[in-house]
Design a protein around this motif. Structure first.
Motif, PDB file in Angstrom:
ATOM      1  N   VAL A   1       0.833  -1.199   0.000  1.00 48.92           N
ATOM      2  CA  VAL A   1       0.000   0.000   0.000  1.00 48.92           C
ATOM      3  C   VAL A   1       0.872   1.256   0.000  1.00 48.92           C
ATOM      4  O   VAL A   1       0.566   2.235  -0.679  1.00 48.92           O
ATOM      5  CB  VAL A   1      -0.947  -0.010   1.223  1.00 48.92           C
ATOM      6  N   LEU A   2       1.985   1.220   0.732  1.00 48.66           N
ATOM      7  CA  LEU A   2       2.881   2.369   0.805  1.00 48.66           C
ATOM      8  C   LEU A   2       3.844   2.452  -0.377  1.00 48.66           C
ATOM      9  O   LEU A   2       4.555   3.446  -0.523  1.00 48.66           O
ATOM     10  CB  LEU A   2       3.668   2.328   2.116  1.00 48.66           C
ATOM     11  N   GLY A   3       3.913   1.413  -1.190  1.00 47.95           N
ATOM     12  CA  GLY A   3       4.812   1.406  -2.339  1.00 47.95           C
ATOM     13  C   GLY A   3       6.241   1.096  -1.979  1.00 47.95           C
ATOM     14  O   GLY A   3       7.167   1.451  -2.706  1.00 47.95           O
ATOM     15  N   LEU A   4       6.454   0.427  -0.856  1.00 51.07           N
ATOM     16  CA  LEU A   4       7.802   0.096  -0.389  1.00 51.07           C
ATOM     17  C   LEU A   4       8.111  -1.369  -0.667  1.00 51.07           C
ATOM     18  O   LEU A   4       7.320  -2.242  -0.318  1.00 51.07           O
ATOM     19  CB  LEU A   4       7.917   0.367   1.118  1.00 51.07           C
ATOM     20  N   PHE A   5       9.253  -1.623  -1.281  1.00 55.14           N
ATOM     21  CA  PHE A   5       9.703  -2.999  -1.552  1.00 55.14           C
ATOM     22  C   PHE A   5       8.594  -3.813  -2.225  1.00 55.14           C
ATOM     23  O   PHE A   5       8.235  -4.908  -1.789  1.00 55.14           O
ATOM     24  CB  PHE A   5      10.177  -3.678  -0.269  1.00 55.14           C
ATOM     25  N   THR A   6       8.071  -3.280  -3.295  1.00 56.03           N
ATOM     26  CA  THR A   6       6.889  -3.845  -3.941  1.00 56.03           C
ATOM     27  C   THR A   6       7.101  -5.284  -4.383  1.00 56.03           C
ATOM     28  O   THR A   6       6.280  -6.156  -4.088  1.00 56.03           O
ATOM     29  CB  THR A   6       6.490  -2.984  -5.159  1.00 56.03           C
ATOM     30  N   ARG A   7       8.183  -5.546  -5.085  1.00 53.05           N
ATOM     31  CA  ARG A   7       8.400  -6.914  -5.585  1.00 53.05           C
ATOM     32  C   ARG A   7       8.662  -7.898  -4.456  1.00 53.05           C
ATOM     33  O   ARG A   7       8.152  -9.021  -4.475  1.00 53.05           O
ATOM     34  CB  ARG A   7       9.554  -6.926  -6.581  1.00 53.05           C
TER      35      ARG A   7
ATOM     36  N   LEU B   1       6.150  -9.386 -11.736  1.00 56.21           N
ATOM     37  CA  LEU B   1       6.684  -9.262 -13.092  1.00 56.21           C
ATOM     38  C   LEU B   1       6.899  -7.819 -13.520  1.00 56.21           C
ATOM     39  O   LEU B   1       7.910  -7.496 -14.144  1.00 56.21           O
ATOM     40  CB  LEU B   1       5.736  -9.956 -14.085  1.00 56.21           C
ATOM     41  N   PHE B   2       5.969  -6.931 -13.190  1.00 51.52           N
ATOM     42  CA  PHE B   2       6.024  -5.564 -13.703  1.00 51.52           C
ATOM     43  C   PHE B   2       6.377  -4.512 -12.660  1.00 51.52           C
ATOM     44  O   PHE B   2       6.621  -3.354 -13.008  1.00 51.52           O
ATOM     45  CB  PHE B   2       4.688  -5.193 -14.363  1.00 51.52           C
ATOM     46  N   GLY B   3       6.370  -4.871 -11.389  1.00 54.26           N
ATOM     47  CA  GLY B   3       6.698  -3.914 -10.343  1.00 54.26           C
ATOM     48  C   GLY B   3       5.545  -2.968 -10.060  1.00 54.26           C
ATOM     49  O   GLY B   3       4.444  -3.118 -10.576  1.00 54.26           O
ATOM     50  N   GLY B   4       5.832  -1.976  -9.235  1.00 54.49           N
ATOM     51  CA  GLY B   4       4.796  -1.051  -8.806  1.00 54.49           C
ATOM     52  C   GLY B   4       4.576   0.121  -9.727  1.00 54.49           C
ATOM     53  O   GLY B   4       3.668   0.916  -9.512  1.00 54.49           O
ATOM     54  N   GLY B   5       5.409   0.288 -10.739  1.00 50.90           N
ATOM     55  CA  GLY B   5       5.240   1.401 -11.656  1.00 50.90           C
ATOM     56  C   GLY B   5       5.527   2.740 -11.004  1.00 50.90           C
ATOM     57  O   GLY B   5       6.447   2.869 -10.211  1.00 50.90           O
TER      58      GLY B   5
END
Length: 87
Positions: free
Chosen positions: A30-36, A76-80
């Motif tokens: 949710v915070l966009g941290l360490f998404t993968r 595969l695509f990450g958080g963008g």
């Protein structure tokens, strides 16, 4: 399916790891941290949940499979553009 607790690590460690995945890794997404990294942990969690509910009706199985698909896309695509840090 295998009975609960026969995974080799026991029920309590399995519960602790599941709570970690659902609370800490979901918060990181949710915070966009360490998404993968968070998506890998959550995908494994949903893979185990899907395997546990494999022989249940589709309504029960569909939600873990849906989340598994979402986490695989994030892996595969990450958080963008919502990605806030780089590993």
């Amino acid at each position: 399916p295998m009975p609960i607790g026969s995974s080799g690590i026991g029920m309590v460690p399995s519960l602790v790891l599941t709570i970690f995945a659902q609370v800490v890794c979901s918060s990181a997404l949710v915070l966009g941290l360490f998404t993968r990294a968070a998506a890998i942990v959550l995908a494994f969690n949903m893979l185990v949940a899907s395997r546990y509910h494999l022989f249940d009706d589709f309504a029960t199985l569909s939600l873990p499979l849906l989340f598994l698909g979402i986490y695989v896309v994030l892996i595969l695509f990450g958080g963008g553009r919502y990605f806030r840090c780089k590993i």
